[in-house]
Design a protein around this motif. Structure first.
Motif, PDB file in Angstrom:
ATOM      1  N   MET A   1      -6.593  54.348 -14.464  1.00 19.56           N
ATOM      2  CA  MET A   1      -6.587  55.641 -13.563  1.00 19.56           C
ATOM      3  C   MET A   1      -7.195  56.802 -13.812  1.00 19.56           C
ATOM      4  SD  MET A   1      -4.739  56.067 -11.240  1.00 19.56           S
ATOM      5  CE  MET A   1      -4.020  57.147 -10.141  1.00 19.56           C
ATOM      6  N   PHE A   2      -7.213  57.094 -15.193  1.00 21.86           N
ATOM      7  CA  PHE A   2      -7.960  58.424 -15.509  1.00 21.86           C
ATOM      8  C   PHE A   2      -9.453  58.032 -15.239  1.00 21.86           C
ATOM      9  CE2 PHE A   2     -10.508  60.701 -18.697  1.00 21.86           C
ATOM     10  CZ  PHE A   2     -10.005  62.131 -18.177  1.00 21.86           C
ATOM     11  N   LEU A   3     -10.054  57.222 -15.430  1.00 21.21           N
ATOM     12  CA  LEU A   3     -11.332  56.655 -15.183  1.00 21.21           C
ATOM     13  C   LEU A   3     -11.694  56.848 -13.656  1.00 21.21           C
ATOM     14  CD1 LEU A   3     -14.135  55.923 -16.362  1.00 21.21           C
ATOM     15  CD2 LEU A   3     -13.466  53.483 -15.906  1.00 21.21           C
ATOM     16  N   PHE A   4     -10.647  56.477 -12.881  1.00 24.33           N
ATOM     17  CA  PHE A   4     -10.789  56.478 -11.223  1.00 24.33           C
ATOM     18  C   PHE A   4     -10.866  57.902 -10.829  1.00 24.33           C
ATOM     19  CE2 PHE A   4      -8.862  56.875  -7.174  1.00 24.33           C
ATOM     20  CZ  PHE A   4      -9.625  55.940  -6.322  1.00 24.33           C
ATOM     21  N   LEU A   5     -10.080  58.677 -11.506  1.00 23.30           N
ATOM     22  CA  LEU A   5     -10.201  60.173 -11.096  1.00 23.30           C
ATOM     23  C   LEU A   5     -11.449  60.846 -11.466  1.00 23.30           C
ATOM     24  CD1 LEU A   5      -6.584  61.224 -11.934  1.00 23.30           C
ATOM     25  CD2 LEU A   5      -7.331  61.049  -9.789  1.00 23.30           C
ATOM     26  N   VAL A   6     -11.970  60.473 -12.672  1.00 26.44           N
ATOM     27  CA  VAL A   6     -13.309  61.212 -13.058  1.00 26.44           C
ATOM     28  C   VAL A   6     -14.245  60.800 -12.027  1.00 26.44           C
ATOM     29  CG1 VAL A   6     -14.903  61.108 -14.853  1.00 26.44           C
ATOM     30  CG2 VAL A   6     -12.581  61.327 -15.364  1.00 26.44           C
ATOM     31  N   VAL A   7     -14.351  59.527 -11.640  1.00 32.87           N
ATOM     32  CA  VAL A   7     -15.238  58.962 -10.740  1.00 32.87           C
ATOM     33  C   VAL A   7     -15.112  59.717  -9.198  1.00 32.87           C
ATOM     34  CG1 VAL A   7     -16.293  56.687  -9.629  1.00 32.87           C
ATOM     35  CG2 VAL A   7     -15.695  56.873 -11.875  1.00 32.87           C
ATOM     36  N   ALA A   8     -14.111  59.703  -8.846  1.00 30.50           N
ATOM     37  CA  ALA A   8     -13.637  60.400  -7.550  1.00 30.50           C
ATOM     38  C   ALA A   8     -14.351  61.743  -7.702  1.00 30.50           C
ATOM     39  CB  ALA A   8     -12.237  60.168  -6.997  1.00 30.50           C
ATOM     40  N   LEU A   9     -13.800  62.496  -8.670  1.00 32.95           N
ATOM     41  CA  LEU A   9     -14.252  63.838  -8.930  1.00 32.95           C
ATOM     42  C   LEU A   9     -15.920  63.989  -8.870  1.00 32.95           C
ATOM     43  CD1 LEU A   9     -13.638  66.844  -9.446  1.00 32.95           C
ATOM     44  CD2 LEU A   9     -13.647  66.384 -11.546  1.00 32.95           C
ATOM     45  N   ALA A  10     -16.485  63.076  -9.558  1.00 34.04           N
ATOM     46  CA  ALA A  10     -18.088  63.093  -9.661  1.00 34.04           C
ATOM     47  C   ALA A  10     -18.505  62.858  -8.121  1.00 34.04           C
ATOM     48  CB  ALA A  10     -18.562  61.886 -10.535  1.00 34.04           C
ATOM     49  N   VAL A  11     -18.133  61.998  -7.497  1.00 31.66           N
ATOM     50  CA  VAL A  11     -18.539  61.572  -6.026  1.00 31.66           C
ATOM     51  C   VAL A  11     -18.211  62.842  -5.139  1.00 31.66           C
ATOM     52  CG1 VAL A  11     -17.994  60.175  -3.890  1.00 31.66           C
ATOM     53  CG2 VAL A  11     -18.269  59.080  -6.361  1.00 31.66           C
ATOM     54  N   VAL A  12     -16.948  63.441  -5.397  1.00 28.43           N
ATOM     55  CA  VAL A  12     -16.876  64.704  -4.678  1.00 28.43           C
ATOM     56  C   VAL A  12     -17.787  65.828  -4.841  1.00 28.43           C
ATOM     57  CG1 VAL A  12     -15.160  66.692  -3.981  1.00 28.43           C
ATOM     58  CG2 VAL A  12     -14.623  64.288  -4.076  1.00 28.43           C
ATOM     59  N   VAL A  13     -18.063  66.066  -5.960  1.00 25.95           N
ATOM     60  CA  VAL A  13     -19.187  67.107  -6.477  1.00 25.95           C
ATOM     61  C   VAL A  13     -20.642  66.701  -6.014  1.00 25.95           C
ATOM     62  CG1 VAL A  13     -20.097  67.978  -8.602  1.00 25.95           C
ATOM     63  CG2 VAL A  13     -17.980  67.925  -8.562  1.00 25.95           C
ATOM     64  N   ALA A  14     -20.909  65.391  -6.243  1.00 34.13           N
ATOM     65  CA  ALA A  14     -22.125  64.913  -5.528  1.00 34.13           C
ATOM     66  C   ALA A  14     -22.198  65.434  -4.093  1.00 34.13           C
ATOM     67  CB  ALA A  14     -22.635  63.554  -6.207  1.00 34.13           C
ATOM     68  N   ALA A  15     -21.206  64.898  -3.254  1.00 31.10           N
ATOM     69  CA  ALA A  15     -21.141  65.009  -1.767  1.00 31.10           C
ATOM     70  C   ALA A  15     -21.306  66.487  -1.477  1.00 31.10           C
ATOM     71  CB  ALA A  15     -20.015  64.350  -1.260  1.00 31.10           C
ATOM     72  N   VAL A  16     -20.529  67.444  -2.120  1.00 35.06           N
ATOM     73  CA  VAL A  16     -20.810  68.760  -1.955  1.00 35.06           C
ATOM     74  C   VAL A  16     -22.014  69.432  -2.248  1.00 35.06           C
ATOM     75  CG1 VAL A  16     -19.846  71.064  -2.638  1.00 35.06           C
ATOM     76  CG2 VAL A  16     -18.153  69.238  -1.785  1.00 35.06           C
ATOM     77  N   THR A  17     -22.797  68.788  -3.216  1.00 37.76           N
ATOM     78  CA  THR A  17     -24.063  69.387  -3.750  1.00 37.76           C
ATOM     79  C   THR A  17     -24.975  69.094  -2.687  1.00 37.76           C
ATOM     80  OG1 THR A  17     -23.191  69.196  -6.142  1.00 37.76           O
ATOM     81  CG2 THR A  17     -25.854  69.428  -5.456  1.00 37.76           C
ATOM     82  N   LEU A  18     -24.912  67.702  -2.184  1.00 39.78           N
ATOM     83  CA  LEU A  18     -26.036  67.291  -1.255  1.00 39.78           C
ATOM     84  C   LEU A  18     -25.721  67.905   0.122  1.00 39.78           C
ATOM     85  CD1 LEU A  18     -26.064  63.355  -1.911  1.00 39.78           C
ATOM     86  CD2 LEU A  18     -27.557  64.918  -2.234  1.00 39.78           C
ATOM     87  N   ALA A  19     -24.336  68.392   0.379  1.00 41.21           N
ATOM     88  CA  ALA A  19     -24.066  68.926   1.771  1.00 41.21           C
ATOM     89  C   ALA A  19     -24.918  70.428   1.537  1.00 41.21           C
ATOM     90  CB  ALA A  19     -22.799  69.100   1.812  1.00 41.21           C
ATOM     91  N   VAL A  20     -24.535  71.067   0.548  1.00 39.91           N
ATOM     92  CA  VAL A  20     -25.124  72.450   0.495  1.00 39.91           C
ATOM     93  C   VAL A  20     -26.827  72.308   0.610  1.00 39.91           C
ATOM     94  CG1 VAL A  20     -25.393  74.427  -1.120  1.00 39.91           C
ATOM     95  CG2 VAL A  20     -22.915  73.454  -0.920  1.00 39.91           C
ATOM     96  N   VAL A  21     -27.311  71.538  -0.520  1.00 39.47           N
ATOM     97  CA  VAL A  21     -28.661  71.433  -0.642  1.00 39.47           C
ATOM     98  C   VAL A  21     -29.426  70.873   0.768  1.00 39.47           C
ATOM     99  CG1 VAL A  21     -30.626  70.564  -2.005  1.00 39.47           C
ATOM    100  CG2 VAL A  21     -28.703  71.508  -3.030  1.00 39.47           C
ATOM    101  N   GLY A  22     -28.756  70.098   1.493  1.00 40.16           N
ATOM    102  CA  GLY A  22     -29.296  69.584   2.596  1.00 40.16           C
ATOM    103  C   GLY A  22     -29.676  68.138   2.661  1.00 40.16           C
TER     104      GLY A  22
END
Length: 123
Positions: free
Chosen positions: A1-22
């Motif tokens: 379960m902990f591993l799933f939360l870490v992967v989900a957090l990494a995906v959200v951070v990557a999506a936000v970074t791509l949205a900001v950078v374009g």
């Protein structure tokens, strides 16, 4: 379960970074924005009144307000206040002069009973 939360957090951070950078799809990551300018400057064709000062709103800049806009507005207000102060001082001194009692006598000047003689009268 902990591993799933870490992967989900990494995906959200990557999506936000791509949205900001374009996402790398355009030439520039963010479009250049024109700097904000003062929309309603103080009127140049008439004296500044209370409503002009109340409606004056400065655009925000990176570190507060644009110094040039604020300096222009304060310079204009300072010049008009100095002009009004000088005018008030002139009017007050004129009023004080009008209220001062004049030392003009309302009496009729004394008649000089000496007669003036021309040189021909003496012959």
């Amino acid at each position: 379960m902990f591993l799933f939360l870490v992967v989900a957090l990494a995906v959200v951070v990557a999506a936000v970074t791509l949205a900001v950078v374009g996402g790398g799809g355009g030439d520039a990551p963010l479009p250049e924005a024109a700097p904000e300018r003062l929309q309603d400057p103080l009127p140049l064709d008439r004296p500044v009144n209370h409503a002009d000062v109340e409606s004056l709103r400065f655009p925000l800049a990176a570190r507060g307000y644009r110094m040039a806009d604020v300096d222009d507005a304060l310079g204009r207000l300072g010049a008009e206040l100095a002009e009004r102060d000088a005018r008030i001082a002139d009017l007050e001194s004129a009023l004080a002069g009008a209220r001062a009692p004049d030392h003009v006598s309302m009496e009729k000047p004394a008649q000089d009973h000496r007669q003036w003689h021309t040189p021909e009268d003496q012959q």
